[in-house]
Each structure stands twice: as structure tokens, then as C-alpha cells.
Design a protein around this motif. Sequence first.
Motif, PDB file in Angstrom:
ATOM      1  N   LEU A   1     -12.621 -26.073  26.741  1.00 48.51           N
ATOM      2  CA  LEU A   1     -13.774 -26.534  25.977  1.00 48.51           C
ATOM      3  C   LEU A   1     -15.002 -25.673  26.262  1.00 48.51           C
ATOM      4  CD1 LEU A   1     -14.466 -29.073  24.142  1.00 48.51           C
ATOM      5  CD2 LEU A   1     -15.524 -30.005  26.199  1.00 48.51           C
ATOM      6  N   LEU A   2     -15.237 -25.395  27.551  1.00 51.87           N
ATOM      7  CA  LEU A   2     -16.512 -24.795  27.943  1.00 51.87           C
ATOM      8  C   LEU A   2     -16.539 -23.272  27.896  1.00 51.87           C
ATOM      9  CD1 LEU A   2     -17.801 -27.049  30.852  1.00 51.87           C
ATOM     10  CD2 LEU A   2     -18.605 -26.924  28.501  1.00 51.87           C
ATOM     11  N   LEU A   3     -15.432 -22.608  28.290  1.00 46.82           N
ATOM     12  CA  LEU A   3     -15.475 -21.140  28.398  1.00 46.82           C
ATOM     13  C   LEU A   3     -15.794 -20.444  27.069  1.00 46.82           C
ATOM     14  CD1 LEU A   3     -12.742 -20.330  31.051  1.00 46.82           C
ATOM     15  CD2 LEU A   3     -15.195 -19.979  31.226  1.00 46.82           C
ATOM     16  N   PRO A   4     -15.232 -20.892  25.924  1.00 48.17           N
ATOM     17  CA  PRO A   4     -15.626 -20.240  24.671  1.00 48.17           C
ATOM     18  C   PRO A   4     -17.102 -20.443  24.358  1.00 48.17           C
ATOM     19  CG  PRO A   4     -13.595 -21.483  24.371  1.00 48.17           C
ATOM     20  CD  PRO A   4     -14.139 -21.857  25.718  1.00 48.17           C
ATOM     21  N   ILE A   5     -17.646 -21.613  24.747  1.00 49.15           N
ATOM     22  CA  ILE A   5     -19.071 -21.857  24.506  1.00 49.15           C
ATOM     23  C   ILE A   5     -19.915 -20.906  25.355  1.00 49.15           C
ATOM     24  CG2 ILE A   5     -20.927 -23.569  24.683  1.00 49.15           C
ATOM     25  CD1 ILE A   5     -18.794 -25.731  24.211  1.00 49.15           C
ATOM     26  N   ILE A   6     -19.493 -20.743  26.626  1.00 49.29           N
ATOM     27  CA  ILE A   6     -20.215 -19.822  27.515  1.00 49.29           C
ATOM     28  C   ILE A   6     -20.191 -18.408  26.935  1.00 49.29           C
ATOM     29  CG2 ILE A   6     -20.198 -18.738  29.803  1.00 49.29           C
ATOM     30  CD1 ILE A   6     -19.105 -21.462  30.861  1.00 49.29           C
ATOM     31  N   ALA A   7     -19.009 -18.004  26.439  1.00 54.69           N
ATOM     32  CA  ALA A   7     -18.880 -16.659  25.861  1.00 54.69           C
ATOM     33  C   ALA A   7     -19.813 -16.502  24.664  1.00 54.69           C
ATOM     34  CB  ALA A   7     -17.439 -16.387  25.452  1.00 54.69           C
TER      35      ALA A   7
ATOM     36  N   LEU B   1     -22.644 -18.144  24.240  1.00 52.61           N
ATOM     37  CA  LEU B   1     -24.038 -18.225  24.672  1.00 52.61           C
ATOM     38  C   LEU B   1     -24.490 -16.960  25.381  1.00 52.61           C
ATOM     39  CD1 LEU B   1     -24.372 -21.897  25.980  1.00 52.61           C
ATOM     40  CD2 LEU B   1     -25.334 -20.918  23.899  1.00 52.61           C
ATOM     41  N   SER B   2     -23.562 -16.283  26.050  1.00 46.50           N
ATOM     42  CA  SER B   2     -23.923 -15.098  26.820  1.00 46.50           C
ATOM     43  C   SER B   2     -24.301 -13.957  25.877  1.00 46.50           C
ATOM     44  CB  SER B   2     -22.746 -14.684  27.700  1.00 46.50           C
ATOM     45  OG  SER B   2     -22.754 -13.294  27.882  1.00 46.50           O
ATOM     46  N   PRO B   3     -25.539 -13.427  26.013  1.00 42.76           N
ATOM     47  CA  PRO B   3     -26.004 -12.389  25.088  1.00 42.76           C
ATOM     48  C   PRO B   3     -25.119 -11.147  25.108  1.00 42.76           C
ATOM     49  CG  PRO B   3     -27.749 -13.079  26.593  1.00 42.76           C
ATOM     50  CD  PRO B   3     -26.510 -13.738  27.049  1.00 42.76           C
TER      51      PRO B   3
ATOM     52  N   ALA C   1     -21.870 -10.936  26.108  1.00 42.31           N
ATOM     53  CA  ALA C   1     -20.544 -11.226  25.567  1.00 42.31           C
ATOM     54  C   ALA C   1     -20.606 -11.292  24.049  1.00 42.31           C
ATOM     55  CB  ALA C   1     -20.014 -12.537  26.136  1.00 42.31           C
ATOM     56  N   ARG C   2     -21.740 -11.799  23.531  1.00 37.45           N
ATOM     57  CA  ARG C   2     -21.880 -11.900  22.085  1.00 37.45           C
ATOM     58  C   ARG C   2     -21.976 -10.510  21.457  1.00 37.45           C
ATOM     59  NH1 ARG C   2     -26.234 -15.935  21.567  1.00 37.45           N
ATOM     60  NH2 ARG C   2     -27.542 -14.092  21.494  1.00 37.45           N
ATOM     61  N   ARG C   3     -22.705  -9.635  22.142  1.00 39.23           N
ATOM     62  CA  ARG C   3     -22.852  -8.284  21.622  1.00 39.23           C
ATOM     63  C   ARG C   3     -21.486  -7.602  21.499  1.00 39.23           C
ATOM     64  NH1 ARG C   3     -26.741  -3.919  23.877  1.00 39.23           N
ATOM     65  NH2 ARG C   3     -27.209  -5.521  25.367  1.00 39.23           N
ATOM     66  N   LEU C   4     -20.614  -7.871  22.454  1.00 42.53           N
ATOM     67  CA  LEU C   4     -19.271  -7.265  22.422  1.00 42.53           C
ATOM     68  C   LEU C   4     -18.300  -8.106  21.597  1.00 42.53           C
ATOM     69  CD1 LEU C   4     -18.949  -6.297  26.198  1.00 42.53           C
ATOM     70  CD2 LEU C   4     -19.261  -4.728  24.297  1.00 42.53           C
ATOM     71  N   LYS C   5     -18.800  -9.227  21.052  1.00 40.98           N
ATOM     72  CA  LYS C   5     -17.966 -10.146  20.270  1.00 40.98           C
ATOM     73  C   LYS C   5     -16.777 -10.648  21.074  1.00 40.98           C
ATOM     74  CE  LYS C   5     -19.179  -8.363  15.698  1.00 40.98           C
ATOM     75  NZ  LYS C   5     -20.087  -7.250  16.120  1.00 40.98           N
ATOM     76  N   LEU C   6     -17.022 -11.020  22.319  1.00 40.45           N
ATOM     77  CA  LEU C   6     -15.940 -11.499  23.179  1.00 40.45           C
ATOM     78  C   LEU C   6     -15.715 -12.990  22.965  1.00 40.45           C
ATOM     79  CD1 LEU C   6     -16.661  -9.727  26.594  1.00 40.45           C
ATOM     80  CD2 LEU C   6     -15.258  -8.961  24.697  1.00 40.45           C
ATOM     81  N   THR C   7     -14.464 -13.388  23.063  1.00 42.98           N
ATOM     82  CA  THR C   7     -14.155 -14.816  22.998  1.00 42.98           C
ATOM     83  C   THR C   7     -13.974 -15.386  24.408  1.00 42.98           C
ATOM     84  OG1 THR C   7     -11.803 -14.308  22.830  1.00 42.98           O
ATOM     85  CG2 THR C   7     -13.017 -14.612  20.766  1.00 42.98           C
ATOM     86  N   ASP C   8     -13.823 -14.490  25.379  1.00 45.10           N
ATOM     87  CA  ASP C   8     -13.553 -14.922  26.747  1.00 45.10           C
ATOM     88  C   ASP C   8     -14.191 -13.915  27.700  1.00 45.10           C
ATOM     89  OD1 ASP C   8     -12.595 -15.929  29.068  1.00 45.10           O
ATOM     90  OD2 ASP C   8     -10.477 -15.640  28.618  1.00 45.10           O
TER      91      ASP C   8
END
Lengths: 142, 228
Positions: free
Chosen positions: B134-140, B142-144, B146-153
Motif C-alpha cells: 500500500l505505502l511503497l508506491p505512494i512513497i515512490a 511522493l519522492s521528487p 523517484a518521480r523524475r525517473l518515473k519509478l514505481t519502486d
Amino acid sequence: MIQVGSIIQYALMAGVLLIAIVFVRSQHGVRVQASKRLGFFLFLLLNIYAVARPDDVTWVAHRLGVGRGTDLLLYALIVTFVLAMLATYLRINEDEQRVTQLARAVAIRDAEVLNRERGLLPPLSTPYIAGATAAAAAAEEQ
Amino acid sequence: MRENSDVWIVIPVYGEEKVIAGVVERVLHVFPNVVCVDDGSPDNSAAEISGTGAHLVRHPINMGQGAALQTGFEYALSRAGGQYFVTFDADGQHRVEDVQKMLEMARSGAADVVLGSRFLDGAGTTSVPRLKRLLLPIIAKLSPTARRLKLTDAHNGLRLLTRPAAEGLRITQNRMAHASEIVGWLARSKWTVRETPVTVLYTDYKGKGQSLINGINILFDVTLSRRK
């Protein structure tokens, strides 16, 4: 309790933020170190003064919007304490980095001997020595 | 040339005497070059590793998983012939098949860095504990970085780096914050980063791994680290 929006609140918050940024961001030069020590010395003198003439401190406190001189001292003490903790934390981190690099160099050097004995690395007479010097160069680079 | 002799598997080890030998043997079956960095384990991990065909590097003191990874990378990079460097967990959570998939992607030239993801389509997510799922995809998200790299994990221990990327890696976060540090570094780097679905086996053997509450410690370490 101090009232909302009194001068001291802004002064303390701004002070904490500003110095925290300086602490974390800047490389620690001689000048920063010296001013930190000077600041600490001044703080000590102020404390002695405050003990000797509490009424003066209360006067300053009133100007700043704080009820009593001792409250003002307490606030100043908290700020100083937090900053000292932060400085210590950063210092410990730096020391840890140095210890890590030392331990890593020792570990890799020992491992090359051990794994050679275990037959996993070619004997020393081969051009693989170049690998060892590359490792030393990489360690130095850090 | 033996197959996959250009691949190095880096395994940080701390207190895994029960499983490490088995994990190493399974990896050695496919990848001949394995380096285990024993991070000052109090148990017999080092002796267990000595009994296998893996290279053994021993930290004289315990320094943390991030430090062990960096040591493993430096040891492996110093050996001639390595082109691909993989980080792999010692506790048997990771599957060798997933490394092969990641390697395929790297060999095709599609990526300089391949990261494993538990949350991409095709990953076996059933064994991921519910709270983490539940939480790890949300963290990914939220993390600026991880978002820039389009990471899911953003916090998967299975990673593959090509030599040029691995040579630029400098892990300074000795403990668990290294995962965030690596992702942050990748986001600032010029390397092409791709994810592949992987299955992480959560075994009953130990309630270990990243506890979510430790995220607070990681956030603290990352925020207070000096920008280099």
C-alpha cells in the motif's frame, strides 16, 4: 506565555533557520569556525552579566516582547543547544566518512590477499597488479 | 570465456550465517563472479562465505549496508573485465532469474541502469506484505527524485549498473538512507534508468528488511547531508 507575533518569536525563528542553513550548507572554513567560537564566548559573557544584573536582562526582554529576563535566557539557551547538537551531528557524520574510507581500504587490501590465497584471483605476477593500483587511485580520488 | 563472466554480483552481508551459503551457491550457478561484503557480522557469516566460491571482503567494523555496497563496488570495479554490476540481497529475497532479465535489458543497450520493481505489471506482488504494498508506491510517487525517473519502486535492493555508471557511484550514506541516495544520484545523472518487474520473496525466516518507520530516519539523514 509570550504573545503571538512578538518580536522575540520572529527573531528566534529567523535566527534558528538562518544559522541552521549556514551550518548545513557551507563548508566549514576557518572563518566560520572562529565566529562560532567567538559567538560562544560572547554567550558566556552575557550569561555572567545576566546573573550579575538580572534587571538589565529583564529590561532587554521587555523590549523584545518577553516577560522575564530568565525566559529570554532560556530561549537563547535552547537555540544554542539545538545548534550545538546540529554541529555535533554533522561533525560525527564527517568523522564516520573518514573511518569508513579507512576501513574500506583495509578491507579491500586484506580481501585481495585472502581471495588470492583462495585461488579466486590470479597470482600477483600477472598484469592484474594494474587493477590494484587502479583501486588505490580510486581510493585517493575520494 | 565463461558465460556472464563480465557480470559482478555484489552482496552485502550482515548476520546471515543460516542462509548466505545457499544464496551464494544459487547465484554462482549462473554468475561466476560474486563478491560478498561481510559487514562485521557477529555470527559465522564470513566462514560460510569462505566455504563457497564467492570473493570475500570483510569490513573490520560494522558500518552499514550502504558502506558495504560501496566497498563491494570498489572491489568489483578493480577486477578486470567486469561490465555489469548488480546489487543483490543476502537473505534470499531476490531471484537469480530477475537478474537475468535485468541483464538482458542492459545488454540490449536500452538502459545504463536497471532497477527492480515490485510494483510493475508482471511482478509477483502477492508476497509483498500488505502495508508495504500500500505505502511503497505512494512513497515512490511522493519522492521528487523517484518521480523524475518515473519509478514505481524507489527502494528495491535489486539494481544493475553498467560499468560507466558504477564508476560514478559514491555511496556516502552508510546505513539505510543509501537507497534514497542512489535514486537521487541517478535522477541528477545522465544515465538512462529503466525498471523491470521483479518478485521479492518475503520469507518467514526473519522479520527483517526496511521497516517503514525507519523511513523517518532516512528522511532525516538525507535532508541533513551536505550537498556535494
